[in-house]
Design a protein around this motif. Structure first.
Motif, PDB file in Angstrom:
ATOM      1  N   TYR A   1      17.475  55.635  56.062  1.00 13.99           N
ATOM      2  CA  TYR A   1      16.116  55.872  55.551  1.00 13.99           C
ATOM      3  C   TYR A   1      16.016  55.648  54.037  1.00 13.99           C
ATOM      4  CZ  TYR A   1      18.115  60.531  54.752  1.00 13.99           C
ATOM      5  OH  TYR A   1      18.921  61.570  54.361  1.00 13.99           O
ATOM      6  N   GLY A   2      17.094  55.196  53.408  1.00  9.46           N
ATOM      7  CA  GLY A   2      17.001  54.784  51.998  1.00  9.46           C
ATOM      8  C   GLY A   2      16.298  53.430  51.933  1.00  9.46           C
ATOM      9  N   TYR A   3      15.985  52.971  50.738  1.00  9.95           N
ATOM     10  CA  TYR A   3      15.247  51.707  50.602  1.00  9.95           C
ATOM     11  C   TYR A   3      16.004  50.549  51.275  1.00  9.95           C
ATOM     12  CZ  TYR A   3      13.339  47.447  48.735  1.00  9.95           C
ATOM     13  OH  TYR A   3      12.809  46.189  48.643  1.00  9.95           O
ATOM     14  N   THR A   4      17.272  50.379  50.907  1.00  6.13           N
ATOM     15  CA  THR A   4      18.023  49.233  51.438  1.00  6.13           C
ATOM     16  C   THR A   4      18.408  49.463  52.903  1.00  6.13           C
ATOM     17  OG1 THR A   4      18.917  49.061  49.205  1.00  6.13           O
ATOM     18  CG2 THR A   4      19.861  47.612  50.852  1.00  6.13           C
TER      19      THR A   4
ATOM     20  N   LEU B   1      14.302  46.473  40.573  1.00  3.37           N
ATOM     21  CA  LEU B   1      15.454  47.209  41.101  1.00  3.37           C
ATOM     22  C   LEU B   1      14.996  48.392  41.952  1.00  3.37           C
ATOM     23  CD1 LEU B   1      17.761  47.305  37.940  1.00  3.37           C
ATOM     24  CD2 LEU B   1      17.798  45.683  39.847  1.00  3.37           C
ATOM     25  N   SER B   2      15.777  48.706  42.983  1.00  2.00           N
ATOM     26  CA  SER B   2      15.440  49.838  43.862  1.00  2.00           C
ATOM     27  C   SER B   2      15.859  51.156  43.222  1.00  2.00           C
ATOM     28  CB  SER B   2      16.163  49.693  45.203  1.00  2.00           C
ATOM     29  OG  SER B   2      17.543  49.957  45.034  1.00  2.00           O
ATOM     30  N   HIS B   3      15.420  52.252  43.852  1.00  2.00           N
ATOM     31  CA  HIS B   3      15.780  53.591  43.385  1.00  2.00           C
ATOM     32  C   HIS B   3      17.297  53.761  43.323  1.00  2.00           C
ATOM     33  CE1 HIS B   3      16.998  57.779  44.050  1.00  2.00           C
ATOM     34  NE2 HIS B   3      16.017  58.058  43.221  1.00  2.00           N
ATOM     35  N   GLY B   4      17.969  53.395  44.407  1.00  2.00           N
ATOM     36  CA  GLY B   4      19.413  53.636  44.488  1.00  2.00           C
ATOM     37  C   GLY B   4      20.188  52.806  43.478  1.00  2.00           C
TER      38      GLY B   4
ATOM     39  N   ASN C   1      13.645  60.957  36.954  1.00  2.00           N
ATOM     40  CA  ASN C   1      12.527  60.094  36.567  1.00  2.00           C
ATOM     41  C   ASN C   1      12.612  58.675  37.135  1.00  2.00           C
ATOM     42  OD1 ASN C   1      10.549  61.507  34.707  1.00  2.00           O
ATOM     43  ND2 ASN C   1      12.553  62.237  34.014  1.00  2.00           N
ATOM     44  N   ILE C   2      13.559  58.453  38.051  1.00  2.00           N
ATOM     45  CA  ILE C   2      13.648  57.120  38.682  1.00  2.00           C
ATOM     46  C   ILE C   2      12.653  57.073  39.850  1.00  2.00           C
ATOM     47  CG2 ILE C   2      15.150  55.508  39.930  1.00  2.00           C
ATOM     48  CD1 ILE C   2      17.529  56.808  38.449  1.00  2.00           C
ATOM     49  N   PRO C   3      11.767  56.090  39.874  1.00  2.00           N
ATOM     50  CA  PRO C   3      10.799  56.032  40.975  1.00  2.00           C
ATOM     51  C   PRO C   3      11.475  55.710  42.316  1.00  2.00           C
ATOM     52  CG  PRO C   3      10.572  54.120  39.526  1.00  2.00           C
ATOM     53  CD  PRO C   3      11.600  55.008  38.899  1.00  2.00           C
ATOM     54  N   ALA C   4      10.938  56.268  43.403  1.00  2.00           N
ATOM     55  CA  ALA C   4      11.489  56.020  44.746  1.00  2.00           C
ATOM     56  C   ALA C   4      11.182  54.582  45.167  1.00  2.00           C
ATOM     57  CB  ALA C   4      10.871  56.992  45.745  1.00  2.00           C
ATOM     58  N   GLY C   5      11.865  54.130  46.204  1.00  2.00           N
ATOM     59  CA  GLY C   5      11.557  52.823  46.801  1.00  2.00           C
ATOM     60  C   GLY C   5      12.197  51.661  46.070  1.00  2.00           C
TER      61      GLY C   5
END
Ligand SMILES: NC(=O)c1ccc[n+]([C@@H]2O[C@H](COP(=O)([O-])OP(=O)(O)OC[C@H]3O[C@@H](n4cnc5c(N)ncnc54)[C@H](OP(=O)(O)O)[C@@H]3O)[C@@H](O)[C@H]2O)c1
Length: 350
Positions: A12-15, A162-165, A263-267
């Protein structure tokens, strides 16, 4: 005994979700997994796949899930935190392991498990995404072109968000400076240690050294003892990068990390952004006699490439096409592995 099944952990993470979506489009049937029961159930309902929910310190949950599959595709990072329990569980259960890390420490930790993986009859292949499939294949291609190579430089230019992760993993490592391989040994150097102009063919950009995964992996794929990896940093970020040489310790403190991580945006990039994005690569190998080869490669946007490359490798493993022990993508499957991805083009310059 093979089951023909694979598990996506961190689905369920972005990648993880992107990989799950691409797997569904290929007609594959992964079992989805993650530590949150609620989020894992939600994603499994969305795609109609089975799911298992367990945390990585839940040995019983890990063993039960891994005993019913052939290979795990680990998508929950930062992998310097999450990889070890999964690798150990894979060794216990005779389950092949792949992940999408780009972290040098994780590659080296897996390399150190080579003998245990061979004894267990499993393949350990961290780095089946953008980091490091295309660059690893380019490194191997250059080595094939110049078997006497002693020095390898690689560079990439990713045009996309770039993604959240990815940001979380980069933030976690921000205070750690840079790394290169010198005389076969991974050597710490300051952030942005070397700066050089890189000709990607269609554009010329300024590249700076970064501690990218190939500093670890390209050595196993090619045996070349001196390795540097460059990326393109916008001029406004260059100052920040150099400042991190002096302020890195501050950014690494618990307080700063909590603030930055929160403060890193999700997705990550949208479908439209991914469709527009592209990745350019450049590589050069040279030897002590003054011989030099240079090649260029381009491909899809980084997260799209990650999902395709990872699933290509998973399909090979499910078909029994694998080598046991610690493997890099190009060591196991050769320089042309990346050419199986639509839209990847490679060209020799010198
Ligand atoms: N090799 C490549 O080219 C490439 C490409 C894409 C991503 N990556 C890497 O892949 C990782 C994921 O990126 P992303 O953007 O997909 O991240 P993301 O959207 O933030 O998702 C991270 C996933 O990992 C899970 N997770 C994190 N820590 C965990 C832990 N300790 N135990 C269990 N699950 C944990 C999260 O679950 P919770 O929500 O429950 O925390 C979530 O499912 C990052 O490390 C990134 O650098 C690499």
């Amino acid at each position: 005994m093979t089951t023909g099944k694979f598990l996506v952990y961190g689905a369920y993470g972005y990648t993880g979700e992107l990989i799950t979506r691409f797997a569904a489009e290929r007609g594959l049937q992964p079992i989805l997994a993650g530590r949150s029961e609620e989020k894992t159930r939600a994603i499994s309902e969305k795609f109609g796949f089975e799911y298992r929910s367990f945390a990585l310190d839940d040995v019983g949950g890990l063993d039960a899930a891994l005993s019913e599959i052939d290979v795990v595709l680990h998508c929950a990072g930062p992998f310097s935190i999450t990889s070890r329990p999964m690798v150990e569980a894979c060794i216990r259960n005779g389950t092949h392991y792949a992940d999408i890390t780009g972290e040098i420490a994780v590659f080296e930790a897996c390399a150190a498990m080579d003998a245990k993986a061979k004894d267990a009859g499993i393949m350990l292949m961290p780095g089946v995404g953008f980091d490091v499939v295309p660059s690893d294949c380019l490194a191997r291609h250059l080595k094939d072109r110049l078997p006497t190579a002693t020095h390898l430089s690689l560079a990439f230019y990713g045009m996309g968000r770039l993604s959240h992760g990815t940001q979380a993993t980069m933030t976690m490592n921000v205070g750690r400076g840079g790394a290169i391989r010198r005389d076969g040994k991974i050597t710490n150097v300051p952030a942005a240690w070397r700066i050089r102009s890189i000709d990607f063919g269609e554009v010329k950009k300024t590249g700076v050294t970064i501690p990218w995964g190939d500093v670890a992996t390209a050595f196993y794929s090619t045996g070349i003892p001196n390795i540097e990896v460059y990326t393109v940093v916008p001029p406004q970020n260059m100052r920040m990068l150099k400042m991190s040489r002096y302020l890195g310790w501050l950014l690494a403190t618990g307080f700063a990390q909590r603030y930055l991580q929160a403060n890193i945006p999700a997705g990550g990039p949208s479908d439209e952004e991914r469709a527009k994005g592209r990745t350019l690569m450049w590589g050069e190998a040279s030897d002590d006699q003054g011989n030099r080869v240079e090649s260029l490669q381009q491909g899809p946007e980084g997260y799209t490439l990650t999902a395709i490359a990872a699933l290509n490798i998973i399909e090979k493993v499910l078909a029994g096409n694998l080598k046991t022990g610690y493997q890099t993508p190009a060591k196991a499957y050769g320089a042309d592995l990346v050419m199986e991805i639509d839209a990847v083009i490679r060209r020799d310059v010198v």
